[in-house]
Design a protein around this motif. Structure first.
Motif, short mmCIF file in Angstrom:
data_model
loop_
_atom_site.label_atom_id
_atom_site.label_comp_id
_atom_site.label_asym_id
_atom_site.label_seq_id
_atom_site.Cartn_x
_atom_site.Cartn_y
_atom_site.Cartn_z
N GLY A 58 -0.37 8.21 14.03
CA GLY A 58 -0.03 8.60 15.56
C GLY A 58 -1.24 9.36 15.92
O GLY A 58 -2.41 8.96 15.70
N ARG A 59 -1.24 10.22 16.70
CA ARG A 59 -2.22 10.90 17.28
C ARG A 59 -2.20 12.35 17.70
O ARG A 59 -0.99 12.78 18.04
N VAL A 60 -3.24 13.13 17.19
CA VAL A 60 -3.16 14.57 17.52
C VAL A 60 -4.30 15.00 18.19
O VAL A 60 -5.34 14.07 18.27
N ASP A 77 0.24 10.54 3.47
CA ASP A 77 -1.12 9.98 3.74
C ASP A 77 -1.54 10.07 5.35
O ASP A 77 -0.68 9.24 5.95
N THR A 78 -2.22 10.79 5.46
CA THR A 78 -2.76 11.00 6.93
C THR A 78 -3.89 10.05 7.46
O THR A 78 -4.62 10.48 8.46
N THR A 79 -4.38 9.24 6.68
CA THR A 79 -5.71 8.53 7.21
C THR A 79 -5.63 7.81 8.39
O THR A 79 -6.50 7.87 8.95
N ALA A 80 -4.30 7.48 8.69
CA ALA A 80 -4.20 6.65 9.85
C ALA A 80 -3.81 7.77 11.12
O ALA A 80 -3.50 7.38 12.14
N SER A 88 0.89 -1.27 -0.10
CA SER A 88 0.08 -0.06 0.01
C SER A 88 0.83 1.34 0.06
O SER A 88 0.47 2.23 -0.60
N HIS A 89 2.15 1.23 0.79
CA HIS A 89 2.88 2.31 0.85
C HIS A 89 4.46 1.88 0.67
O HIS A 89 4.49 0.49 1.33
N ASP A 90 5.32 2.59 0.37
CA ASP A 90 6.66 2.29 0.76
C ASP A 90 7.10 2.29 2.13
O ASP A 90 7.83 1.18 2.71
N LEU A 91 6.62 3.30 2.94
CA LEU A 91 6.83 3.31 4.15
C LEU A 91 5.79 4.09 5.14
O LEU A 91 4.72 4.72 4.85
N LEU A 92 5.84 3.13 6.29
CA LEU A 92 5.03 3.52 7.52
C LEU A 92 5.74 4.40 8.59
O LEU A 92 6.70 3.75 8.79
N VAL A 93 5.19 5.46 8.87
CA VAL A 93 6.00 6.11 9.98
C VAL A 93 5.16 6.34 11.33
O VAL A 93 4.06 6.72 11.23
N ILE A 94 5.59 5.88 12.25
CA ILE A 94 4.74 5.91 13.60
C ILE A 94 5.38 6.72 14.64
O ILE A 94 6.63 6.71 14.78
N GLY A 95 4.71 7.68 15.31
CA GLY A 95 5.36 8.50 16.36
C GLY A 95 4.62 10.02 16.47
O GLY A 95 3.41 10.15 16.23
N ASP A 96 5.44 10.87 16.63
CA ASP A 96 5.03 12.22 17.07
C ASP A 96 4.90 13.14 15.99
O ASP A 96 5.74 13.05 14.84
N ALA A 97 3.77 14.06 16.07
CA ALA A 97 3.71 15.16 15.26
C ALA A 97 3.18 16.35 15.85
O ALA A 97 2.13 16.24 16.65
N ASN A 98 3.77 17.40 15.65
CA ASN A 98 3.14 18.83 16.52
C ASN A 98 3.89 19.90 15.78
O ASN A 98 4.63 19.89 14.92
#
Length: 326
Positions: A64-66, A85-88, A4-14
Motif C-alpha cells: 500500500g502507500r503512506v 512484513d512492510t517491505t512493500a 515467500s508469504h502465506d498472505l499478501l494484503v493490498i489496501g489501506d493503512a492509517n
C-alpha cells in the motif's frame, strides 16, 4: 516455486482515533462532548486484516502507500510490531497518510459508529504499489477498501488474475462506498477473479444492486457472479453462499467493548481457515469467532485472537440451509 508469504494484503493503512461511546447525537456549534474512552490505534480495513492474520500465525506481507509523516511512521511501526512484513509499504513524499476518526455510540443509541476519513495517499495508490514478485509468490491475496482507491480498483482485476495464474486464491472486502455509486461496471470486472467476497450485510445489498433484498438473497446474487460470498451480519452471525448452498454460523457470546475492525478480523479468520484447509462451514464458524473476539477491547487490533483462541471458541457447527439455496 516456494512461497515467500502465506498472505499478501493490498489496501489501506492509517491511524484511527476511536472515541466513544457517545450517548446521543454528535453536536456541532462548538459544543464539547465527553466520552468514556479514546484511543489512537492502527486502522484501515486492510491493515487490521493483515494484523489479524499475522496474529493467527500466517506469514503476511502488506502492499500500500503512506505519507512521509508521523502518521506514516506510526502505521509502519504498528504493522511491523504485529509481525507484518512492510517491505512493500511505499512512502509517498508528497501526499499525507490517511487519517480516520471513529465516533462510536452506546448500545442504547443503536451501537452504531460514524467514520470520518481524510484519504491522503489512498487516491494515489496504484498498481505500482503492488510488487509483481509478491503476487507470484504468495498463497493468497486479499484486497480491501476497494472504493477508497479508484486507481487501484481499475487494475485490481489484472492483479488478482496474475495472482491466480501463479496459484494463489483471492478475496475482496470492498467496504463502504462513500460516494454511494457502488460501481457496477467495476464490480462486474473484478468479481469473476475473486474467490471469496467478504461484505457486511448492508454492503452485500448495495453490491448486489438489490437494496430491497435480504442478506441471503444478496449473497446468492453475488455468488452467481463467481465468488463464494460470505456476509458478516453483526450479532446475527454470518452466512455464506457458494452458488448452490447457503450456510449460516453464529459467533461466541462476548460482551463487546468496541466493534471497530471486527469485520476485518473476521476476514483474517476466514482466510486463515481456508489456508489451513478447513471446509467452508468450519471456516465460516472460525471467522465468526475471530470477529466476535476482536470486540473485547477498544481498537481493531488489541483483542485479535490467536489461532488456538479462535479454534477454542468456534464450537457451534455451521447450519446448512438447502431449502433457501438455489
Amino acid at each position: 516455486m516456494p512461497h515467500s508469504h502465506d498472505l499478501l494484503v493490498i489496501g489501506d493503512a492509517n491511524p484511527d482515533v476511536v472515541v466513544g461511546p457517545l450517548d446521543g447525537q454528535l453536536a456541532f456549534g462548538q459544543r464539547e462532548q465527553l466520552v468514556s474512552s479514546g484511543a489512537l490505534t492502527l486502522g484501515g480495513s486492510a491493515a487490521i486484516m493483515a494484523c489479524g492474520a499475522a496474529r493467527l500465525g500466517l506469514s503476511v506481507a502488506f502492499a500500500g502507500r503512506v505519507g512521509d509523516d508521523e502518521a506514516g511512521h506510526f502505521v509502519r511501526d504498528a504493522l511491523a510490531a504485529r509481525g507484518v512484513d512492510t517491505t512493500a509499504l511505499r512512502v509517498d513524499r508528497h501526499l499525507p497518510t490517511p487519517l480516520t476518526v471513529v465516533v462510536t455510540r452506546d448500545e442504547g443509541s443503536g451501537g452504531d459508529r460514524a467514520i470520518v476519513t481524510s484519504p491522503g495517499t489512498l487516491a494515489a495508490t496504484s498498481e505500482q504499489d503492488v510488487p509483481r514478485g509478491l503476487l507470484a509468490s504468495v498463497r493468497h491475496v486479499h484486497a480491501a477498501s476497494y472504493f477508497l482507491m479508484p486507481r487501484l480498483a481499475r487494475v485490481l482485476p489484472a492483479l488478482l488474475r496474475t495472482a491466480r495464474f501463479h496459484g494463489a486464491t483471492t478475496s475482496l472486502d470492498t467496504n463502504d462506498d462513500p460516494a454511494g455509486r457502488w460501481d457496477p461496471d467495476g464490480l462486474a470486472a473484478v468479481l469473476p477473479v475473486v474467490d471469496y467476497l467478504l461484505p457486511n450485510a448492508a454492503e452485500a445489498l448495495a453490491l448486489s444492486g438489490r437494496t430491497d433484498a435480504t442478506p441471503e438473497q444478496a449473497a446468492e446474487l453475488l455468488a452467481a457472479q463467481g465468488p463464494v460470498t460470505v456476509v458478516k451480519n453483526g450479532a446475527a452471525g454470518a452466512l455464506a453462499h457458494d452458488g448452490r448452498t447457503l450456510l449460516r454460523a453464529g459467533g461466541p457470546a462476548v460482551v463487546p467493548r468496541d466493534t471497530v475492525g471486527a469485520g476485518d478480523s473476521f476476514d483474517a479468520g476466514f482466510v486463515a481457515a481456508n489456508l489451513a484447509g478447513l471446509a467452508l462451514p468450519d471456516a465460516l464458524e472460525l471467522a465468526a469467532a475471530c470477529g466476535a473476539l476482536s470486540t473485547r477491547a477498544h481498537g481493531g487490533t488489541p483483542a485479535q485472537p490467536t489461532w488456538e483462541e479462535a479454534r477454542a471458541h468456534a464450537v457451534t457447527p455451521a447450519i446448512t440451509d438447502r431449502e433457501n439455496a438455489s
